[in-house]
Design a protein around this motif. Structure first.
Motif, short mmCIF file in Angstrom:
data_model
loop_
_atom_site.label_atom_id
_atom_site.label_comp_id
_atom_site.label_asym_id
_atom_site.label_seq_id
_atom_site.Cartn_x
_atom_site.Cartn_y
_atom_site.Cartn_z
N GLY A 78 -27.21 -81.70 11.87
CA GLY A 78 -26.08 -82.61 11.72
C GLY A 78 -24.81 -81.89 11.36
N ARG A 79 -24.39 -82.00 10.09
CA ARG A 79 -23.13 -81.41 9.66
C ARG A 79 -23.13 -79.89 9.84
NH1 ARG A 79 -22.85 -83.08 3.79
NH2 ARG A 79 -25.11 -82.84 4.03
N GLY A 80 -24.31 -79.27 9.75
CA GLY A 80 -24.39 -77.83 9.95
C GLY A 80 -23.94 -77.40 11.33
N ALA A 81 -24.22 -78.24 12.33
CA ALA A 81 -23.79 -77.91 13.70
C ALA A 81 -22.31 -78.13 13.88
CB ALA A 81 -24.57 -78.77 14.71
N VAL A 82 -21.71 -79.03 13.12
CA VAL A 82 -20.27 -79.23 13.17
C VAL A 82 -19.56 -78.06 12.48
CG1 VAL A 82 -18.36 -80.78 12.54
CG2 VAL A 82 -20.58 -81.74 13.20
N ALA A 83 -20.13 -77.62 11.37
CA ALA A 83 -19.54 -76.50 10.63
C ALA A 83 -19.69 -75.18 11.36
CB ALA A 83 -20.18 -76.41 9.25
N ASN A 84 -20.72 -75.07 12.19
CA ASN A 84 -20.93 -73.86 12.99
C ASN A 84 -21.44 -74.26 14.37
OD1 ASN A 84 -21.54 -71.44 14.19
ND2 ASN A 84 -23.14 -70.86 12.72
N PRO A 85 -20.55 -74.47 15.33
CA PRO A 85 -20.97 -74.90 16.67
C PRO A 85 -21.92 -73.93 17.36
CG PRO A 85 -18.61 -75.22 16.38
CD PRO A 85 -19.08 -74.43 15.21
N TRP A 86 -22.02 -72.70 16.87
CA TRP A 86 -22.91 -71.69 17.45
C TRP A 86 -24.27 -71.66 16.75
CZ3 TRP A 86 -18.47 -71.52 19.79
CH2 TRP A 86 -18.33 -70.80 20.97
N LEU A 87 -24.54 -72.61 15.84
CA LEU A 87 -25.80 -72.56 15.09
C LEU A 87 -27.01 -72.66 16.00
CD1 LEU A 87 -27.32 -72.47 12.43
CD2 LEU A 87 -26.92 -74.95 12.18
N VAL A 88 -26.96 -73.54 17.00
CA VAL A 88 -28.09 -73.68 17.92
C VAL A 88 -28.30 -72.38 18.69
CG1 VAL A 88 -28.87 -74.82 20.03
CG2 VAL A 88 -27.97 -76.18 18.15
N ARG A 89 -27.22 -71.79 19.16
CA ARG A 89 -27.34 -70.54 19.90
C ARG A 89 -27.93 -69.44 19.01
NH1 ARG A 89 -22.32 -68.53 23.51
NH2 ARG A 89 -22.57 -70.71 24.14
N ALA A 90 -27.49 -69.40 17.74
CA ALA A 90 -28.02 -68.40 16.82
C ALA A 90 -29.51 -68.61 16.58
CB ALA A 90 -27.25 -68.46 15.51
N LEU A 91 -29.95 -69.86 16.50
CA LEU A 91 -31.36 -70.15 16.29
C LEU A 91 -32.21 -69.75 17.50
CD1 LEU A 91 -31.11 -73.58 14.47
CD2 LEU A 91 -32.22 -71.53 13.58
N ARG A 92 -31.64 -69.94 18.68
CA ARG A 92 -32.42 -69.65 19.90
C ARG A 92 -32.39 -68.17 20.28
NH1 ARG A 92 -34.30 -74.37 21.78
NH2 ARG A 92 -32.96 -76.23 21.90
N THR A 93 -31.27 -67.52 20.06
CA THR A 93 -31.11 -66.17 20.60
C THR A 93 -30.73 -65.12 19.55
OG1 THR A 93 -28.73 -66.37 21.07
CG2 THR A 93 -30.27 -67.21 22.74
N GLY A 94 -30.37 -65.58 18.35
CA GLY A 94 -29.88 -64.65 17.34
C GLY A 94 -28.42 -64.30 17.52
N GLN A 95 -27.77 -64.87 18.53
CA GLN A 95 -26.36 -64.55 18.82
C GLN A 95 -25.43 -65.30 17.88
OE1 GLN A 95 -25.14 -65.53 22.81
NE2 GLN A 95 -23.00 -64.95 22.47
N ALA A 96 -24.63 -64.57 17.13
CA ALA A 96 -23.64 -65.17 16.25
C ALA A 96 -22.31 -65.28 16.99
CB ALA A 96 -23.47 -64.32 14.99
N CYS A 97 -21.31 -65.86 16.34
CA CYS A 97 -20.00 -65.95 16.97
C CYS A 97 -18.93 -65.54 15.99
CB CYS A 97 -19.74 -67.35 17.52
SG CYS A 97 -19.36 -68.58 16.27
N GLU A 98 -17.79 -65.20 16.52
CA GLU A 98 -16.63 -64.81 15.73
C GLU A 98 -15.62 -65.96 15.74
OE1 GLU A 98 -16.62 -62.05 14.14
OE2 GLU A 98 -18.26 -60.95 15.11
N TRP A 99 -14.65 -65.89 14.86
CA TRP A 99 -13.62 -66.93 14.79
C TRP A 99 -12.92 -67.10 16.13
CZ3 TRP A 99 -11.88 -71.15 13.07
CH2 TRP A 99 -10.53 -71.49 13.14
N GLN A 100 -12.67 -65.99 16.83
CA GLN A 100 -11.97 -66.11 18.11
C GLN A 100 -12.78 -66.86 19.15
OE1 GLN A 100 -12.69 -63.22 16.64
NE2 GLN A 100 -13.55 -61.70 18.08
#
Length: 322
Positions: free
Chosen positions: A223-245
Motif C-alpha cells: 500500500g503506502r510503501g509502494a507510493v513512498a517508493n514506486p520501485w519497491l515491486v521492482r526491487a522485490l522482484r529483481t533487486g534493482q533499486a532506483c535513484e531520485w532522478q
C-alpha cells in the motif's frame, strides 16, 4: 510470489494506480471501494471509482484491476457485484477492513468483523450471484476493537467460497500505528486452506522479507510503501533499486496525466500528497515539496520538477524507516 497494489481510499485512485503500475510489475491492483448502501448503483458510480472498466479493467500498462465493494446488505451487495461484472469487472473484492469512522458508523468496513456470520452472508451472496469464472476475494483486518474473532472471520470467508483472503495485520482500533502484527496473519494462514495475502507496514524490501517470514505468506499486498517508493515491486522482484532522478520523470508524467481531472488546487494537492510520501525515502522530495507547497496550479509545478535532478543532485536516499 504475487505482489498486489492495495486499495487505498483517497490515495491510490485511477491516476496513482496508472503511475505505479507503469513502473511496477504488479500482478494486479484493487480499486478504491465502491460503497453499496441499499440500492443498485448506476454504471457511472462504478466508472467513477474504477475508470479502468472502460479499458478492459486494466491499467495503461495492462495490469488487471479488481473492483472492490463495501457494504453490509448481502442481497444488495450481490446485485451490485453482478452489475460490476456486467460492466467488465474481472474479479470482486469485498472490503471488511476500512477503519474510517464515517464508513463504520454506517455499518461498513471493519466493524462487520464483530459479526462473522454477516461476513459469511455477504461473501456467500456475492459468490452465488456472479459467474463461476469471476473471482471473489475478501480483504479484512485482524478485527474491529481486538483480534478475538480473527479466525472466525477467516473461516467464515473460506466457507462462503472466497478464492483468497488478504489480511491487514492490525485491528480497526490500531489504525495505521506501527507495528503490523504479521505473526497473527500467520495464525490465520495456518487455520484456513485458501491462500492468504499479507498486508500492512511493508515499506522496504527488508520489511517485505520479514513479513513473509513471520506470516508464512509468500504473497504480499503493498500500500503506502509502494507510493513512498514506486520501485519497491521492482526491487522485490529483481533487486534493482532506483535513484531520485528515476522518480522525477514518473512525477512529470503523473502531473501531465492528472491535469484536468479536478480543479487546479485539487490536482496540485495530489502532487504534494505524493511528494509527502516520497520524502520518506528521498530528501530531494522534501526539498521539492517546500518549493511547490504554495503553488496551486499544476502547470506551474512542471518547471520545478524538470529542474529537480540538477537542483537536488544525486544524494543517496535516506535510511528507510521500518
Amino acid at each position: 510470489m504475487k505482489l498486489i497494489l492495495a486499495p487505498m481510499e483517497g490515495l491510490a485512485d485511477f491516476w496513482v494506480r496508472q503511475a505505479l503500475t507503469d513502473v511496477g510489475d504488479f500482478d494486479w491492483c484493487v480499486s478504491e471501494f465502491v460503497r453499496v448502501s441499499g440500492q443498485l448503483l448506476p454504471p457511472r458510480v462504478f466508472y467513477r471509482w474504477c475508470p479502468e472498466l472502460k479499458n478492459g479493467a486494466r491499467t495503461r500498462a495492462g495490469i488487471p484491476v479488481h473492483l472492490q465493494l463495501l457494504g453490509s446488505d448481502p442481497s444488495c451487495m450481490a446485485d451490485n457485484a453482478m452489475r460490476a461484472v456486467t460492466l467488465g469487472a474481472p474479479a470482486i473484492d469485498l472490503n471488511f477492513g476500512c477503519p474510517a469512522k464515517t464508513v463504520n458508523r454506517h455499518r461498513g468496513g471493519a466493524v462487520l468483523l464483530d459479526e462473522p456470520e454477516l461476513v459469511h452472508a455477504v461473501t456467500a451472496a456475492v459468490r452465488r450471484a456472479v459467474p463461476a469464472q469471476v473471482t471473489v476475494s475478501v480483504k479484512m483486518r485482524l478485527g474491529n476493537q481486538d483480534d478475538a474473532l480473527a479466525l472466525d472471520n477467516a473461516m467464515a470467508v473460506q466457507e462462503a467460497g472466497a478464492a483468497w483472503l488478504t489480511v491487514h495485520g492490525r485491528t480497526k482500533r490500531q489504525g495505521y500505528r506501527p507495528p503490523a502484527w504479521w505473526d497473527r496473519i500467520g495464525a490465520i494462514r495456518e487455520t484456513v486452506s485458501i491462500p492468504v495475502i499479507a498486508n500492512g507496514e511493508i515499506w522496504t524490501v527488508e520489511d517485505a522479507r520479514r513479513c513473509q517470514r513471520e506470516s508464512g505468506c509468500a504473497d504480499l499486498m503493498l500500500g503506502r510503501g509502494a507510493v513512498a517508493n514506486p520501485w519497491l515491486v521492482r526491487a522485490l522482484r529483481t533487486g534493482q533499486a532506483c535513484e531520485w532522478q528515476d522518480i522525477v520523470p514518473v512525477l512529470e508524467q503523473f502531473v501531465g496525466d492528472v491535469i484536468g481531472s479536478g480543479t487546479d488546487a485539487q490536482v496540485a494537492g495530489r502532487v504534494k500528497q505524493w511528494l509527502s510520501y516520497l520524502r520518506r525515502r528521498w530528501p530531494q522530495a522534501g526539498a521539492l515539496l517546500e518549493q511547490v507547497k504554495r503553488v496551486n496550479q499544476p502547470e506551474a509545478m512542471l518547471p520545478y520538477l524538470r529542474q529537480a535532478v540538477e537542483l537536488q543532485g544525486r544524494a543517496e536516499p535516506t535510511t528507510e524507516k521500518a
